[in-house]
Write a protein that holds these residues in place. Sequence first.
Motif, PDB file in Angstrom:
ATOM      1  N   ALA A 152      79.953  49.280 -48.667  1.00 19.50           N
ATOM      2  CA  ALA A 152      80.771  49.232 -49.877  1.00 19.50           C
ATOM      3  C   ALA A 152      81.476  47.876 -49.967  1.00 19.50           C
ATOM      4  O   ALA A 152      81.953  47.347 -48.956  1.00 19.50           O
ATOM      5  CB  ALA A 152      81.800  50.356 -49.874  1.00 19.50           C
ATOM      6  N   ALA A 201      77.451  53.608 -44.775  1.00 19.98           N
ATOM      7  CA  ALA A 201      78.681  54.062 -45.427  1.00 19.98           C
ATOM      8  C   ALA A 201      79.665  54.599 -44.397  1.00 19.98           C
ATOM      9  O   ALA A 201      79.256  55.231 -43.415  1.00 19.98           O
ATOM     10  CB  ALA A 201      78.370  55.150 -46.448  1.00 19.98           C
ATOM     11  N   HIS A 212      83.565  56.140 -48.168  1.00 25.63           N
ATOM     12  CA  HIS A 212      82.693  55.651 -49.239  1.00 25.63           C
ATOM     13  C   HIS A 212      81.348  56.370 -49.337  1.00 25.63           C
ATOM     14  O   HIS A 212      80.542  56.050 -50.218  1.00 25.63           O
ATOM     15  CB  HIS A 212      82.463  54.144 -49.078  1.00 25.63           C
ATOM     16  N   LEU A 215      79.023  55.830 -52.723  1.00 18.53           N
ATOM     17  CA  LEU A 215      77.735  55.151 -52.642  1.00 18.53           C
ATOM     18  C   LEU A 215      76.579  56.111 -52.932  1.00 18.53           C
ATOM     19  O   LEU A 215      75.612  55.744 -53.596  1.00 18.53           O
ATOM     20  CB  LEU A 215      77.565  54.492 -51.275  1.00 18.53           C
TER      21      LEU A 215
END
Length: 90
Positions: free
Chosen positions: A16, A45, A49, A53
Motif C-alpha cells: 500500500a 499487504a 491494508h 488492496l
Amino acid sequence: MLHGFGDGHERLVCSAKGCREDAAWVLSWNNPKLHTPERRKTWLACDEHREHLSGFLGVRGFLREVVPLAEWRLRETTAGEGGPGSASDR
C-alpha cells in the motif's frame, strides 16, 4: 524463499502506498486483458491494508487469491521452484 521477494531474510513490507508495516498477506492477481490465465502477479499487504488492496483488485476482476504470507512461503517450500509465485512480480 518467496519467489520474487528476496532470499527470505529481508523485511517484507506492505505494498500500500506509503505503508511501511510488515506484510502478513499475499494478494495474487492478474489482469486478464494483459496476462495469460496462469500468470500471477503479487502484492503484499499488512493486516490494516488487506481489505483495501483486495477491494481495489476485486472490483477490477483482477484478484485471484489472498493467502497468509506464512502459508505462501510454505507452499513455495513444498512445491520448489515453479511453485506459487514463480511467475509473479511484486
